[in-house]
Write a protein that holds these residues in place. Structure first.
Motif, PDB file in Angstrom:
ATOM      1  N   ARG A 277       0.815  -1.224   0.000  1.00 39.27           N
ATOM      2  CA  ARG A 277       0.000   0.000   0.000  1.00 39.27           C
ATOM      3  C   ARG A 277       0.844   1.267   0.000  1.00 39.27           C
ATOM      4  N   LYS A 278       2.129   1.105  -0.234  1.00 42.07           N
ATOM      5  CA  LYS A 278       3.004   2.274  -0.220  1.00 42.07           C
ATOM      6  C   LYS A 278       3.093   2.869  -1.629  1.00 42.07           C
ATOM      7  N   TYR A 279       2.139   3.713  -1.938  1.00 43.17           N
ATOM      8  CA  TYR A 279       2.086   4.368  -3.247  1.00 43.17           C
ATOM      9  C   TYR A 279       1.375   5.696  -3.083  1.00 43.17           C
ATOM     10  N   SER A 280       1.507   6.541  -4.067  1.00 40.06           N
ATOM     11  CA  SER A 280       0.795   7.821  -4.069  1.00 40.06           C
ATOM     12  C   SER A 280      -0.043   7.910  -5.330  1.00 40.06           C
ATOM     13  N   ILE A 281      -1.163   8.574  -5.207  1.00 40.18           N
ATOM     14  CA  ILE A 281      -2.072   8.787  -6.340  1.00 40.18           C
ATOM     15  C   ILE A 281      -1.920  10.233  -6.786  1.00 40.18           C
ATOM     16  N   GLY A 282      -1.713  10.418  -8.086  1.00 38.66           N
ATOM     17  CA  GLY A 282      -1.495  11.760  -8.619  1.00 38.66           C
ATOM     18  C   GLY A 282      -2.638  12.708  -8.283  1.00 38.66           C
ATOM     19  N   VAL A 283      -2.314  13.786  -7.587  1.00 42.46           N
ATOM     20  CA  VAL A 283      -3.300  14.816  -7.243  1.00 42.46           C
ATOM     21  C   VAL A 283      -3.440  15.759  -8.437  1.00 42.46           C
ATOM     22  N   PRO A 284      -4.627  16.289  -8.711  1.00 44.54           N
ATOM     23  CA  PRO A 284      -4.778  17.226  -9.840  1.00 44.54           C
ATOM     24  C   PRO A 284      -3.754  18.348  -9.758  1.00 44.54           C
ATOM     25  N   GLU A 285      -3.159  18.666 -10.891  1.00 44.25           N
ATOM     26  CA  GLU A 285      -2.139  19.709 -10.916  1.00 44.25           C
ATOM     27  C   GLU A 285      -2.725  21.045 -10.479  1.00 44.25           C
ATOM     28  N   TYR A 286      -1.851  21.829  -9.853  1.00 44.44           N
ATOM     29  CA  TYR A 286      -2.247  23.200  -9.523  1.00 44.44           C
ATOM     30  C   TYR A 286      -2.488  23.941 -10.831  1.00 44.44           C
ATOM     31  N   MET A 287      -3.673  24.519 -10.974  1.00 42.22           N
ATOM     32  CA  MET A 287      -4.010  25.171 -12.238  1.00 42.22           C
ATOM     33  C   MET A 287      -3.426  26.582 -12.292  1.00 42.22           C
ATOM     34  N   TRP A 288      -2.836  26.897 -13.417  1.00 44.30           N
ATOM     35  CA  TRP A 288      -2.228  28.218 -13.625  1.00 44.30           C
ATOM     36  C   TRP A 288      -2.821  28.846 -14.868  1.00 44.30           C
ATOM     37  N   ALA A 289      -3.038  30.146 -14.791  1.00 44.10           N
ATOM     38  CA  ALA A 289      -3.504  30.861 -15.977  1.00 44.10           C
ATOM     39  C   ALA A 289      -2.381  30.972 -16.999  1.00 44.10           C
ATOM     40  N   ASN A 290      -1.124  30.893 -16.533  1.00 41.78           N
ATOM     41  CA  ASN A 290       0.033  30.975 -17.417  1.00 41.78           C
ATOM     42  C   ASN A 290       0.943  29.787 -17.108  1.00 41.78           C
ATOM     43  N   GLU A 291       1.131  28.877 -18.077  1.00 39.35           N
ATOM     44  CA  GLU A 291       1.896  27.658 -17.848  1.00 39.35           C
ATOM     45  C   GLU A 291       3.358  27.954 -17.538  1.00 39.35           C
ATOM     46  N   SER A 292       3.920  29.024 -18.151  1.00 35.47           N
ATOM     47  CA  SER A 292       5.321  29.345 -17.883  1.00 35.47           C
ATOM     48  C   SER A 292       5.530  29.711 -16.410  1.00 35.47           C
TER      49      SER A 292
ATOM     50  N   VAL B 246      12.006  24.018  -1.083  1.00 29.33           N
ATOM     51  CA  VAL B 246      10.609  23.957  -0.640  1.00 29.33           C
ATOM     52  C   VAL B 246       9.903  22.765  -1.271  1.00 29.33           C
ATOM     53  N   LYS B 247      10.314  22.419  -2.507  1.00 29.29           N
ATOM     54  CA  LYS B 247       9.740  21.288  -3.227  1.00 29.29           C
ATOM     55  C   LYS B 247      10.847  20.322  -3.615  1.00 29.29           C
ATOM     56  N   SER B 248      10.548  19.045  -3.575  1.00 25.95           N
ATOM     57  CA  SER B 248      11.478  18.039  -4.081  1.00 25.95           C
ATOM     58  C   SER B 248      11.074  17.666  -5.503  1.00 25.95           C
ATOM     59  N   LEU B 249      11.982  16.967  -6.188  1.00 22.77           N
ATOM     60  CA  LEU B 249      11.625  16.495  -7.527  1.00 22.77           C
ATOM     61  C   LEU B 249      10.470  15.514  -7.468  1.00 22.77           C
ATOM     62  N   ASP B 250      10.391  14.764  -6.361  1.00 22.55           N
ATOM     63  CA  ASP B 250       9.250  13.853  -6.200  1.00 22.55           C
ATOM     64  C   ASP B 250       7.945  14.631  -6.117  1.00 22.55           C
ATOM     65  N   ASP B 251       7.952  15.767  -5.418  1.00 26.83           N
ATOM     66  CA  ASP B 251       6.751  16.605  -5.330  1.00 26.83           C
ATOM     67  C   ASP B 251       6.328  17.095  -6.706  1.00 26.83           C
ATOM     68  N   ILE B 252       7.320  17.545  -7.488  1.00 22.74           N
ATOM     69  CA  ILE B 252       7.021  18.063  -8.826  1.00 22.74           C
ATOM     70  C   ILE B 252       6.546  16.942  -9.736  1.00 22.74           C
ATOM     71  N   GLY B 253       7.219  15.788  -9.645  1.00 25.24           N
ATOM     72  CA  GLY B 253       6.838  14.664 -10.502  1.00 25.24           C
ATOM     73  C   GLY B 253       5.497  14.060 -10.164  1.00 25.24           C
ATOM     74  N   SER B 254       5.075  14.183  -8.882  1.00 26.79           N
ATOM     75  CA  SER B 254       3.809  13.563  -8.472  1.00 26.79           C
ATOM     76  C   SER B 254       2.621  14.127  -9.230  1.00 26.79           C
ATOM     77  N   GLU B 255       2.742  15.352  -9.755  1.00 31.27           N
ATOM     78  CA  GLU B 255       1.632  15.943 -10.505  1.00 31.27           C
ATOM     79  C   GLU B 255       1.353  15.164 -11.783  1.00 31.27           C
ATOM     80  N   THR B 256       2.376  14.489 -12.301  1.00 31.32           N
ATOM     81  CA  THR B 256       2.193  13.696 -13.530  1.00 31.32           C
ATOM     82  C   THR B 256       2.393  12.210 -13.282  1.00 31.32           C
ATOM     83  N   GLY B 257       2.487  11.818 -11.999  1.00 32.53           N
ATOM     84  CA  GLY B 257       2.628  10.405 -11.663  1.00 32.53           C
ATOM     85  C   GLY B 257       4.028   9.867 -11.865  1.00 32.53           C
ATOM     86  N   LYS B 258       5.054  10.712 -11.788  1.00 35.56           N
ATOM     87  CA  LYS B 258       6.434  10.275 -12.001  1.00 35.56           C
ATOM     88  C   LYS B 258       7.257  10.487 -10.734  1.00 35.56           C
TER      89      LYS B 258
END
Length: 504
Positions: free
Chosen positions: A397-412, A426-438
């Motif tokens: 049961r040690k897994y994470s489910i991708g949470v919906p990405e934080y929505m931005w009006a400007n992707e850049s 403040v953020k790890s690469l795991d935190d950033i990757g979790s938005e896309t399941g990586k």
């Protein structure tokens, strides 16, 4: 001390506890001091049916449900985090395949089932999934969970949910099949142990057993808005069809016009008898009203559409949007006229709301179903034994489910914020990757592949053109002027070398 009349208590120092002609109260009349399941037992069916009817016939509720399900539950992406990387990849591969065939009825994939469950929880209040021994799941709608016609003796069953008699925990669910007419057949309800059933519900009070539709408190507003809109559309059509009014002495249509009117003729209203002569003339799509007084003709100017009704309807829609916790502008997908900062605030609040709804779905049914399927897969040897932690406990049961990405009006800005967060820690690469399941490793592996490819391609360019283009310059080719500046610098360096050679 207060006093009671017909069970209604007055006084006590609280105006909210004292009814009056100006402010009627519902305490002890519509609202009673009993648990919600008994309080709304029969009303639940009406609430569900009204909600479903509005979902079918009211675009506003349909849009709200679509926004919630689409943005809160994007396609499910899992990231296993055990110490065995090989097992992680095997578990992910297994679930990706199972998601396609999860539905025992072979109608939907798992992501689609979860979206429907979320919609169902909002308009029905609750529902469930039967966990089958073959590894599939069967969705069950709220009205099929009911108390059987002949319940077992001493069984504590509340609206189809069997509770133990001590702590009132659910120990089973009674599910009825549909009869020939489509209604659930309570006489054939079957007992499903709680270990084989995943129940999800919107609960509002501690002692509730069955969920209450989230639409329950907004149904009156939806119906009012719908009725108001339809009535106004009818008025607008009627006003637009009126061309002029004719004032006559008796307020009736003249005989000569009555004879000209095909509708009046068809109705037999062409006689000179005043009682039978109509007061409305219609020809070529235009209408005329006949009014009493001297003869004259007056143009009828339409009073619709009115700006006041538009503002009032907008107010109703804002009220309904607030009940769902979604900004009005995002519900309508309309950001016109908003400033840049306000648009960003609307998008941020929407993202926060959708992630909260995602957590509800995660806690209520998604994780429970996935955990059950993984455990069953290990038992059936469809998957090897999962790694264990330092205490010997399985980590399946040690897994994470991708949470919906934080929505931005400007992707850049999204990318820049992620990069800044990483640099600051403040953020790890795991935190950033979790938005896309990586995982962080997968992100870095992708970066390594990009660098390797850039080095190879940069060497090819140098060999073909004799112009040295560094590999990192090639990666940044999308930045205006980067490559052209590098080439110009290279040419300048070459010219300088040529001058030096001649001098030598």
């Amino acid at each position: 001390m207060g006093f009671s009349i017909f069970g209604i208590r007055f006084g006590g120092g609280y105006e909210g506890a004292t009814p009056s002609p100006e402010r009627p109260l519902s305490a002890f009349i519509e609202s009673l001091p009993k648990d919600e399941d008994n309080h709304v037992d029969r009303a639940l069916a009406s609430l569900r049916l009204e909600g479903r009817n509005l979902d079918r016939n009211h675009g506003l509720l349909y849009a709200a449900l679509n926004r919630i399900s689409d943005y809160s539950l994007p396609p499910i992406k899992l990231r296993f985090e055990t110490k065995d990387k090989a097992w992680n990849k095997e578990a992910e591969r297994f679930l990706v395949e199972w998601f396609r065939v999860a539905d025992s009825r072979k109608r939907s994939n798992f992501s689609a089932l979860c979206k429907m469950a979320l919609r169902t929880s909002i308009i029905d209040g609750d529902g469930g999934f039967i966990l089958r021994s073959d590894g599939s799941v069967t969705p069950v709608e709220a009205e099929r969970i009911l108390t059987p016609t002949k319940p077992p003796a001493n069984a504590n069953i509340v609206n189809g949910v069997e509770l133990d008699n001590e702590e009132e925990r659910p120990i089973a669910y009674w599910v009825a099949p549909r009869a020939k007419g489509g209604l659930p057949d309570a006489s054939k309800a079957k007992r499903i142990p709680a270990s084989e059933f995943v129940f999800f519900a919107h609960l509002r009070r501690f002692d509730e057993v069955r969920g209450i539709p989230k639409t329950a408190s907004t149904i009156p507003d939806f119906l009012d808005q719908k009725d108001l809109h339809r009535a106004y559309v009818r008025k607008t059509r009627n006003d637009a069809s009126m061309a002029f009014s004719v004032h006559t002495e008796d307020g009736l249509m003249p005989d000569n016009m009555s004879n000209m009117d095909p509708l009046a003729a068809a109705a037999g209203k062409t006689t000179t008898n005043g009682a039978n002569r109509p007061t409305l003339w219609e020809r070529s799509g235009l209408k005329a009203l006949f009014l009493r007084t001297q003869e004259k003709v007056t143009n009828i100017t339409s009073s619709t559409p009115s700006t006041s009704i538009v503002a009032y309807e907008e107010h109703l829609v804002r009220y309904i949007a607030a009940s769902f916790g979604i900004p009005y502008e995002f519900l309508l997908l309309d950001l016109r006229g908003l400033s840049w900062s306000t648009s960003n605030a609307v998008v941020k609040m929407s993202g926060d709301a959708f992630r909260e709804i995602h957590r509800f779905a995660d806690d209520q049914f998604i994780r429970d179903i996935i955990n059950w399927r993984l455990m069953l897969a290990v038992q059936n040897r469809e998957l090897p034994q999962a790694p264990t932690d330092d205490l010997g406990r399985s980590e399946y049961r040690k897994y994470s489910i991708g949470v919906p990405e934080y929505m931005w009006a400007n992707e850049s800005e999204h990318i820049e914020a992620a990069a800044s967060g990483w640099k600051l820690g403040v953020k790890s690469l795991d935190d950033i990757g979790s938005e896309t399941g990586k995982t962080a490793e997968e992100l870095l592996d992708a970066k390594v592949r990009d660098i390797e490819m850039a080095i190879t391609k940069a060497q090819c360019i140098t060999e073909r053109t004799k112009v040295v283009v560094p590999w990192d310059t090639l990666i940044n080719v999308g930045v205006p002027g980067v490559v052209s500046t590098a080439i110009a610098a290279d040419e300048k360096a070459g010219a300088s070398k040529g001058t030096d050679a001649k001098a030598a």
